[in-house]
Write a protein that holds these residues in place. Sequence first.
Motif, PDB file in Angstrom:
ATOM      1  N   GLN A  11      26.618  40.776  35.991  1.00  0.00           N
ATOM      2  CA  GLN A  11      27.771  41.392  35.583  1.00  0.00           C
ATOM      3  C   GLN A  11      28.971  40.495  35.833  1.00  0.00           C
ATOM      4  OE1 GLN A  11      26.917  45.232  37.428  1.00  0.00           O
ATOM      5  NE2 GLN A  11      27.640  46.241  35.977  1.00  0.00           N
ATOM      6  N   GLY A  12      28.982  39.973  37.022  1.00  0.00           N
ATOM      7  CA  GLY A  12      30.096  39.096  37.559  1.00  0.00           C
ATOM      8  C   GLY A  12      30.434  37.877  36.626  1.00  0.00           C
ATOM      9  N   LEU A  13      29.487  37.298  36.232  1.00  0.00           N
ATOM     10  CA  LEU A  13      29.559  36.003  35.500  1.00  0.00           C
ATOM     11  C   LEU A  13      29.948  36.309  34.031  1.00  0.00           C
ATOM     12  CD1 LEU A  13      26.742  33.737  36.814  1.00  0.00           C
ATOM     13  CD2 LEU A  13      29.306  33.526  37.333  1.00  0.00           C
ATOM     14  N   THR A  14      29.495  37.680  33.671  1.00  0.00           N
ATOM     15  CA  THR A  14      29.751  37.915  32.258  1.00  0.00           C
ATOM     16  C   THR A  14      30.988  38.684  31.712  1.00  0.00           C
ATOM     17  OG1 THR A  14      28.368  39.964  32.294  1.00  0.00           O
ATOM     18  CG2 THR A  14      27.220  37.776  31.485  1.00  0.00           C
ATOM     19  N   LEU A  15      31.470  39.372  32.679  1.00  0.00           N
ATOM     20  CA  LEU A  15      32.704  40.274  32.782  1.00  0.00           C
ATOM     21  C   LEU A  15      33.931  39.554  32.212  1.00  0.00           C
ATOM     22  CD1 LEU A  15      33.938  42.955  33.212  1.00  0.00           C
ATOM     23  CD2 LEU A  15      34.558  42.375  35.328  1.00  0.00           C
ATOM     24  N   PRO A  16      34.246  38.136  32.786  1.00  0.00           N
ATOM     25  CA  PRO A  16      35.595  37.626  32.056  1.00  0.00           C
ATOM     26  C   PRO A  16      35.130  37.258  30.717  1.00  0.00           C
ATOM     27  CG  PRO A  16      35.038  36.746  34.336  1.00  0.00           C
ATOM     28  CD  PRO A  16      33.684  37.439  33.777  1.00  0.00           C
ATOM     29  N   TYR A  17      33.863  36.694  30.369  1.00  0.00           N
ATOM     30  CA  TYR A  17      33.792  36.426  29.021  1.00  0.00           C
ATOM     31  C   TYR A  17      33.551  37.858  28.066  1.00  0.00           C
ATOM     32  CZ  TYR A  17      30.806  35.027  24.919  1.00  0.00           C
ATOM     33  OH  TYR A  17      30.410  35.014  23.579  1.00  0.00           O
ATOM     34  N   ILE A  43      36.829  38.629  40.529  1.00  0.00           N
ATOM     35  CA  ILE A  43      36.594  38.229  39.173  1.00  0.00           C
ATOM     36  C   ILE A  43      37.615  38.408  38.206  1.00  0.00           C
ATOM     37  CG2 ILE A  43      34.677  38.994  37.378  1.00  0.00           C
ATOM     38  CD1 ILE A  43      32.747  39.494  39.957  1.00  0.00           C
ATOM     39  N   THR A  44      38.171  39.610  38.408  1.00  0.00           N
ATOM     40  CA  THR A  44      39.133  39.645  37.363  1.00  0.00           C
ATOM     41  C   THR A  44      40.435  38.987  37.434  1.00  0.00           C
ATOM     42  OG1 THR A  44      39.843  41.659  38.547  1.00  0.00           O
ATOM     43  CG2 THR A  44      38.533  42.286  37.129  1.00  0.00           C
ATOM     44  N   ARG A  45      40.467  38.241  38.475  1.00  0.00           N
ATOM     45  CA  ARG A  45      41.702  37.213  39.103  1.00  0.00           C
ATOM     46  C   ARG A  45      41.852  35.971  37.751  1.00  0.00           C
ATOM     47  NH1 ARG A  45      41.328  33.733  44.250  1.00  0.00           N
ATOM     48  NH2 ARG A  45      39.893  32.797  42.764  1.00  0.00           N
ATOM     49  N   PHE A  46      40.560  35.929  37.266  1.00  0.00           N
ATOM     50  CA  PHE A  46      40.593  34.799  36.145  1.00  0.00           C
ATOM     51  C   PHE A  46      40.919  35.388  34.819  1.00  0.00           C
ATOM     52  CE2 PHE A  46      37.595  33.421  39.648  1.00  0.00           C
ATOM     53  CZ  PHE A  46      38.300  32.290  39.956  1.00  0.00           C
ATOM     54  N   LYS A  72      36.110  28.121  38.774  1.00  0.00           N
ATOM     55  CA  LYS A  72      36.853  29.207  38.277  1.00  0.00           C
ATOM     56  C   LYS A  72      35.770  30.578  38.009  1.00  0.00           C
ATOM     57  CE  LYS A  72      40.403  27.210  35.645  1.00  0.00           C
ATOM     58  NZ  LYS A  72      40.987  27.022  34.385  1.00  0.00           N
ATOM     59  N   ILE A  73      35.019  30.742  39.127  1.00  0.00           N
ATOM     60  CA  ILE A  73      34.286  32.123  39.383  1.00  0.00           C
ATOM     61  C   ILE A  73      34.416  32.651  40.588  1.00  0.00           C
ATOM     62  CG2 ILE A  73      32.345  31.027  37.789  1.00  0.00           C
ATOM     63  CD1 ILE A  73      30.644  30.550  40.574  1.00  0.00           C
ATOM     64  N   ALA A  74      34.330  33.996  40.907  1.00  0.00           N
ATOM     65  CA  ALA A  74      34.377  34.790  42.033  1.00  0.00           C
ATOM     66  C   ALA A  74      33.572  33.878  43.345  1.00  0.00           C
ATOM     67  CB  ALA A  74      34.055  36.173  41.840  1.00  0.00           C
ATOM     68  N   LEU A  78      32.590  26.976  50.069  1.00  0.00           N
ATOM     69  CA  LEU A  78      32.208  27.655  48.877  1.00  0.00           C
ATOM     70  C   LEU A  78      33.401  28.173  48.431  1.00  0.00           C
ATOM     71  CD1 LEU A  78      29.145  29.454  50.606  1.00  0.00           C
ATOM     72  CD2 LEU A  78      29.023  27.980  48.569  1.00  0.00           C
ATOM     73  N   ASN A  79      34.337  28.699  48.945  1.00  0.00           N
ATOM     74  CA  ASN A  79      35.444  29.146  48.358  1.00  0.00           C
ATOM     75  C   ASN A  79      36.261  28.099  47.578  1.00  0.00           C
ATOM     76  OD1 ASN A  79      37.659  31.227  47.824  1.00  0.00           O
ATOM     77  ND2 ASN A  79      39.015  30.114  49.177  1.00  0.00           N
ATOM     78  N   MET A  80      36.311  26.882  48.078  1.00  0.00           N
ATOM     79  CA  MET A  80      37.131  25.809  47.227  1.00  0.00           C
ATOM     80  C   MET A  80      36.200  25.365  46.060  1.00  0.00           C
ATOM     81  SD  MET A  80      37.831  23.689  50.604  1.00  0.00           S
ATOM     82  CE  MET A  80      38.114  22.031  49.565  1.00  0.00           C
ATOM     83  N   TRP A  81      34.834  25.578  46.092  1.00  0.00           N
ATOM     84  CA  TRP A  81      33.985  25.405  44.927  1.00  0.00           C
ATOM     85  C   TRP A  81      34.328  26.376  44.013  1.00  0.00           C
ATOM     86  CZ3 TRP A  81      28.158  25.390  44.725  1.00  0.00           C
ATOM     87  CH2 TRP A  81      27.818  24.385  43.632  1.00  0.00           C
ATOM     88  N   ALA A  82      34.373  27.715  44.377  1.00  0.00           N
ATOM     89  CA  ALA A  82      34.358  28.631  43.397  1.00  0.00           C
ATOM     90  C   ALA A  82      35.579  28.770  42.811  1.00  0.00           C
ATOM     91  CB  ALA A  82      34.183  29.979  44.264  1.00  0.00           C
ATOM     92  N   SER A  83      36.763  28.241  43.385  1.00  0.00           N
ATOM     93  CA  SER A  83      38.063  27.939  42.623  1.00  0.00           C
ATOM     94  C   SER A  83      37.979  26.875  41.546  1.00  0.00           C
ATOM     95  CB  SER A  83      38.948  27.736  43.723  1.00  0.00           C
ATOM     96  OG  SER A  83      39.182  28.864  44.417  1.00  0.00           O
ATOM     97  N   GLN A  84      37.226  25.796  41.953  1.00  0.00           N
ATOM     98  CA  GLN A  84      37.072  24.778  40.920  1.00  0.00           C
ATOM     99  C   GLN A  84      36.331  25.188  39.650  1.00  0.00           C
ATOM    100  OE1 GLN A  84      38.249  21.585  41.095  1.00  0.00           O
ATOM    101  NE2 GLN A  84      39.529  22.590  42.884  1.00  0.00           N
TER     102      GLN A  84
END
Length: 527
Positions: A402-408, A133-136, A26-28, A18-24
């Motif tokens: 909040q998590g998905l919309t914060l970077p946007y 989340i803020t890593r991106f 680009k979500i937390a 799941l962590n690998m997939w999240a990195s691909q």
Amino acid sequence: MHTLLPFLLTMIAAIVLLNMWASQLKIAYPILLVIAGLLVSFIPGLPQVSINPDLIFFIFLPPLLFEASWTVSFKEMKKWWRIIGSFAFLVVFFSALTVAIVAHQFLPGFTVALGFLLGGIVSPPDAVSTGAITRFVKIPKSTSAILEGESLLNDASSLIIFRFALVAVGTGQFIWQQAALSFLWMVIGGAGIGLLIAWIFVNAHKRLPLDAQSHIALTLIEPYFMYWIAEQAHCSGVLAVVSGGLFMSARRLVFLNSASRIQSFSVWESFVFILNGVVFLIIGLELPEIAEGLRVEGIPLSTAIGYGVLITGVLITARMISSYAALLATIIFRPGVVPRARSNRRRWLLPLLLGWTGMRGVVSLAAALAIPITLDDGTAFPNRNLILVVTFVVILLTLLVQGLTLPYFITRSGLFDGLIEDESQKQARQKMKQGLKQHVYQFLKTKYENELNGHTGLEKFLNQWEERAKATDDSWMNEKTKAIFVELLESQRQYLSELNKDPKIDEEIIRQQLYQIDLEEERLKII
């Protein structure tokens, strides 16, 4: 055990994937973990995993808090202590109070004490979720320091509320005088015990002949000791771990060698990553049992989810109100420390950002799971299953919405475009590197002037010390030269420690350079 072990190993493998997939994507990764925890509950035939509620805090919280206290910048916390303190204590209390009032009014069978219990569980934002989340996206160091410092301290404040509310629910009464004295003892005693035990461990690291593996093994048990001893003294184990962790973090150069610091970073990062994933999957495994408990109590699952949506809205609104109230109070009473911005529009958007970073996570889950199944008299704990469902819905919604919309939101608003902090950070990094070059040169010229004359290796190092790692011929390196280089690296550490006292220098830059020095020292050992 033979059926449970393969399942636990599968859980860890799933967390890694799941962590690998999240990195691909680009979500937390906490977003995918909480969704996976939900989906796990629909898989039939899984073994039932049950953990004693009394052990939830002890297993998960100490290492999570300890690792967070090692990564946060204490210098930045001191710099922004006012806003960190207000968010970590005042905002948490305001959120818990708001949740308590709303829960008492709208949730069936909820007393004010039970509402405060729920408020204490869901009020602290999660550091891991916010950081992932803020890593991106790029945010200023001051903002990330505020979020990290807040998330470190708000766990302590919210769990103190949780403890008092738990007692009030169990006894049916709440005596303010006793609560005030208990609160002081929990705070002062917890912090004091944490500092004392940390001091003992620091001296143990320094005096005992430990290798890197032993150092790391000792750090793994230290947070558990701090937490357990503080709880035995009826203090706050959370504050003990936080204060002790901050104390040891500030002294890591004193009692840990370079190999220990390098290896412990990877060990702790992996350990905490697995703990976070396991907690999210555990709640998924318990959801069928929780849903069955709701059915027995006559509460439809859809109704419980609706309550979760209501509490989520309350939490987001309370944090927004608190963020703007903090900015207004700063403008009125402390105008000199108002956050800098290129326009009034950006200044008034900053509280919106802070308000929108209130994602909940593993601490809220652990607190909800730690609610005892029964009271002291043997009766079932009131609305335990409903609290668990509401907590899970709050975490799910805050991470998804909040998590998905914060970077946007950060990118679209242009809030941090062309930040002054970014430019000053570049200047600070350049200043540090230039200062190191001058320090290296003066150190060698002053202390080893005689050795430099005619020594090809040292002259080469003096003229091109930043390029020496690229050299293919190590024949010039002997034990004398290696000892001088190790001494030089230690001198650089001392220089960086002194440089870190400059409030204009970002501590993260110092830590990155110290890590490079540690790597260089380890490279020298194998030449």
